[in-house]
Structures are given as structure tokens and as C-alpha cells.
Design an enzyme around this catalytic site. Structure first.
Site, PDB file in Angstrom:
ATOM      1  CG  HIS A 234      -5.791  -4.852  -8.373  1.00 20.77           C
ATOM      2  ND1 HIS A 234      -5.983  -4.291  -7.138  1.00 20.77           N
ATOM      3  CD2 HIS A 234      -6.245  -6.132  -8.264  1.00 20.77           C
ATOM      4  CE1 HIS A 234      -6.509  -5.191  -6.320  1.00 20.77           C
ATOM      5  NE2 HIS A 234      -6.687  -6.312  -6.989  1.00 20.77           N
ATOM      6  CE  LYS A 328      -8.728 -14.725 -11.269  1.00 22.28           C
ATOM      7  NZ  LYS A 328      -7.861 -14.311 -10.148  1.00 22.28           N
TER       8      LYS A 328
END
Ligand code: BG6
Length: 479
Positions: A234, A328
Site C-alpha cells: 500500500h 498498529k
């Protein structure tokens, strides 16, 4: 070969992606009459459903993951679904699958959303079952390998049955509306392109911050880590779209040619140009969350955060760092690209006590789609004590600017392009390989230098070393 598929075969039809994304996307396309009237969708996975059982399963998924106002045509959508149980490793099972798929009148689109170790046996099975002919195209969901070598093995196996023009590698970021809007911003406006280079841009930042942790993906994530899960695909695709030369046309070949050229100019980073981290227990939005090791149930050296100072060795971008950061359990969900322009070469206001702040373009992808250009303006007044200038934003909230058109999730776009055979938003083999080559180099430098992730508290912006990474270059992360 150009055809619109009238059969869609979904591998991994009971998986998480199918439930959350694929079935809701197909149902939405069906509701808006965007898929061919005669499209039949065959699901396959190990679970021993019959057609009725799978339709029930699909209905439950749609009720869970689709907003009620978009479920109007659910009943007629479910009628399109059939199901064939299959152990993808059992080559004998593909004959029954082929029988279930039958003879499409135009062509077949296959979507593989399975574990990567099933790719090779699945391709062999499809070939044996006669499902890989010239009117079949295949969509491949990530992860496509864990290194250049393993991705080549997968790509070779796929290429034995499907030529590149029938192979559709998915990177769901390319299906996001704002990502495509980057092309419109750059190439449908005259004002950015003349400034889009090292003479006028100081640096670029790309941040993909997530609040979620492992989300139960223990087996997969610990073997991947943030670099391979997010940067390899990505983030490098975002970087390529920001940095590429203007393509001559909006088509698959022209756009992918330009992207791959950029990806090949990525300079190998040195160990002090990367920072890795792993979250420890903390709090997000006031809620306590466990550390990665607690979620995993063991110690691990897998990074859940990575920041990189990347460089492109080409004429346009010489000396312009691209700072990439993803993690995260960061404080908020935010995906954005910041293009930081240089200051004016000479300020006529300096003698009047005013400072100019360099312009900045912020392209925000998530959670809101916004484009914000900061410009200098004069603070109103009679200026008896000198002129005052202030940076003010020129803001386009895409939701307000385009309130009419339906907002579509990335997979709606990508599934429709797969069915219709448009490869523009799919990743070509040479791009994937250039991406892996750079990522492998980073991993090798980590291994060679014994780099292990530093701890960061869940709910923070990663290890403090990530701040030092940009500040050494006089840059602050956009927050
Ligand atoms: C996936 C990663 O590709 O992208 C996940 O495997 C990540 O770890 C997800 O959470 C993020 O996607 P999005 O669309 O929510 O930004």
C-alpha cells in the site's frame, strides 16, 4: 482479450475478506445494476455447504457488515450465489468445481483470497479442471509472497496458467477513491506539476496509522510485520503515485510503466534511516489495550511499527526525502500524504517583521477524504506595527464537494474492474518485484545489524526514535 465475465468464482468464499468486503461489495454492485444481469457467483472453500447453506452464510455476513440502507436488493443478490466445497490441495476436486461453474457464455473471473501456500495447488487444480482457458482471468489477493524469491515463485506458478494480461494483482489501496483522486489532483490541474519536484518540494510524508492491533490474525501477522504487511504494497503504491512522471494516458500500461520506473529508483536505505517498534500495553481513546506480546501469547521480534526515510535516485526527486510511517495501536486511524513545499526564495516581508511559512499540501485519505492546501495570507489590519502574515487552509472536504455520488468501498471498484477486465488499478508483476527488492534490502540490513523493534506504548505515535528520524533532517511529523 476483452470480455465481461458472466461467471465469478470466489476462492476463500467463507473467509474474513469475503464476509466483510467481497460479498457486501458484490451485493452493492448488484443493487445498482452494475454487474451483468446474468452474472453467477460460485463460492468455494473447505466448509461443506450446499447452495442454500452458503446463501444463509452470505445473508448473515451481509446483515453484519452491510449498512441496512444498502441491503434492499439482498434477496435477489443471494439468488446469484452457488457453492462448491473444495480442498484446494485436492486436485481431483476441481472437476466437480468446473462442473459447478459450467460454461460461461462470455468468460470467467476468478478471485483468489486464500493463504499464499494454496496458490500453487489452486493454479494446478484450475488448469487440470479446464478452468484456466483464454476466457478466464484471475484476481490475486495479497500476500503475494514474503520476499522477492517467494513472490517470484507464486508469480511463476500463476504465469504458467495465466498470462500477465489476465492476471489482476490486488492492492486494495488502489481502489480507494482518494488514491485515484491523487491522479486527478496532479494531472488535471496545471498548478501543481511545475512545482512537483526537488526545486520546490522539501519533503513528502506518508502516514498510515491504525488503532487496531492483531485483530485475531495471529498466524499471518507475526510472520509478516508492518514492513511487509503495509509498506511493501500500500505505502509504496502511494509513493509511486505521488512521485511518478505524468503518464501519457489513463490506461493500465501507461500508468503502470510510470509507477514501476519510480519503484526502481528507490535507493537502498541505511540502518539509521529506519526505525521499528512493537507496541506494549497502553490505552487508545481512553480504553486500555494489551501489548503485542500479550495478544500473541509469546515474545516476538515482529515489528508493528516502522518509519523509513526513503530516497528516490532520479532527476525529479534528488535530495527530497520521502518519510514513510505506519503502525498498529497508534492514537488514531489516519492515512495521509503531506507534500511540504519549500519556502519562497526571498521574502519581501522580512523587513516588515513578518515571516513566511512554506506551503503545504495535505491529502487525507482516511478517516475523511480531504485535500488541504495551506497558503500565506495577510492578517487584516492597518499594519502600524508591521505586517502580519498567517498560514490559512484552502480546504476541500470531498464529502461536501461531492455529496451526491454514492461512496463506494475499494472492493466494489476492484471487483467490477476484474469482471470487466480493466487492469489500470491492479499491480503488474514488475511493480511487485521492484517493491519486494527494496523491502528485502531493508530486511537484510535489519538482520545484518541485529535490529530489533523498540517498545512503544499503545496509543502513542511509535518509538521516540521515529521522531528523531525526521528531526535530524529538520522535519516534524505532521500531527
Ligand atoms: C491490509 C493489512 O492490507 O490493510 C491490514 O493486511 C491493515 O493489516 C489493512 O489493517 C488496512 O486497510 P485500510 O483500508 O483499513 O486502511
Amino acid at each position: 482479450m476483452s470480455f465481461t465475465a458472466d461467471r465469478l468464482l470466489l476462492f476463500g468464499a467463507t473467509g474474513d475478506l469475503a464476509q466483510r468486503m467481497l460479498l457486501p461489495s458484490l451485493c452493492a454492485l448488484h443493487a445498482d445494476k452494475l454487474v451483468p444481469d446474468d452474472l453467477e457467483i460460485v463460492g468455494t472453500a473447505r466448509q461443506p455447504f450446499d447452495d442454500a447453506g452458503y446463501r444463509n452464510f452470505a445473508r448473515e455476513a451481509l446483515e453484519k457488515f452491510m449498512p441496512p440502507e444498502r441491503r434492499g436488493s439482498m434477496a435477489t443478490f443471494l439468488n446469484r450465489l452457488t457453492y462448491q466445497p473444495l480442498d484446494a490441495n485436492d486436485i481431483a476436486g476441481y472437476a466437480a468445481l468446473a462442473e459447478k461453474v459450467g460454461q460461461p457464455s462470455q468468460g470467467l473471473a476468478i478471485f483468489l483470497s486464500t493463504a499464499p501456500n494454496l496458490f500453487e495447488p489452486t493454479i494446478a487444480g484450475l488448469t487440470a479442471g479446464g478452468l484456466a482457458g483464454s476466457t478466464t482471468r484471475i484476481g490475486l489477493e495479497k500476500p503475494l509472497g514474503t520476499s522477492l524469491e517467494t513472490s517470484r515463485e507464486i508469480n511463476d506458478a500463476v504465469a504458467r496458467a495465466f498470462p500477465e494480461d489476465r492476471t489482476f494483482r490486488i492492492d486494495h489501496y488502489l481502489g480507494k477513491e482518494t488514491v485515484q483522486n491523487l491522479l486527478a489532483l496532479r494531472f488535471a490541474n496545471i498548478m501543481f506539476e511545475p512545482l512537483w519536484n526537488a526545486a520546490h518540494i522539501d519533503h513528502v510524508q506518508i502516514t498510515v496509522a491504525e488503532t487496531v492491533g492483531l485483530e485475531g490474525r495471529v498466524g499471518f501477522y507475526d510472520g509478516a510485520g508492518a514492513l511487509r504487511d503495509m509498506v511493501q504494497n500500500h505505502m509504496l503504491q502511494l509513493l509511486a503515485l505521488v512521485a511518478m512522471e505524468p503518464p501519457a494516458n489513463f490506461n493500465a500500461t501507461a500508468i503502470r510503466d510510470e509507477k514501476v520506473k519510480v519503484l526502481r529508483t528507490l535507493r537502498q536505505v541505511t540502518p539509521d534511516e529506519t526505525v521499528t517498534g512493537q507496541y506494549r500495553a497502553g490505552a487508545i481513546g481512553g480504553q486500555p489495550v494489551p501489548g503485542y506480546d500479550e495478544e500473541l501469547g509469546k515474545d516476538s521480534d515482529t515489528e508493528t511499527f516502522v518509519a523509513i526515510k526513503a530516497h528516490l535516485d532520479n532527476w525529479r526527486w534528488k535530495g527530497v526525502p520521502f518519510y514513510l510511517r505506519t503502525g498498529k495501536r497508534l492514537p488514531e486511524r489516519r492515512t495521509e500524504i503531506v507534500v511540504q513545499f519549500r519556502n519562497v526564495p526571498h521574502s519581501i516581508f522580512a523587513g516588515k517583521g513578518a515571516q513566511t511559512v512554506p506551503n503545504q499540501l495535505l491529502i487525507s485519505l482516511q478517516p475523511h477524504e480531504d485535500i488541504r492546501l495551506s497558503l500565506m495570507a495577510k492578517v487584516p489590519g492597518l499594519d502600524r506595527d508591521g505586517i502580519r502574515l498567517r498560514s490559512v487552509p484552502l480546504d476541500i472536504a470531498m464529502d461536501d464537494a461531492f455529496a451526491g455520488p454514492t461512496k463506494r468501498i475499494a472492493y466494489e471498484r476492484l471487483l467490477l474492474d476484474l469482471i470487466e477486465g480493466d487492469q489500470t488499478l491492479f499491480v503488474r508483476r514488475d511493480e511487485v518485484e521492484a517493491q519486494w527488492e527494496w523491502i528485502d534490502g531493508i530486511r537484510a540490513s535489519w538482520a545484518g545489524n541485529g535490529v530489533t523493534p523498540k517498545n512503544y506504548t499503545a496509543g502513542s505515535w511509535g518509538p521516540s526514535a521515529a521522531i528523531a528520524l525526521t528531526e535530524r533532517g529538520g522535519v516534524t511529523w505532521h500531527e
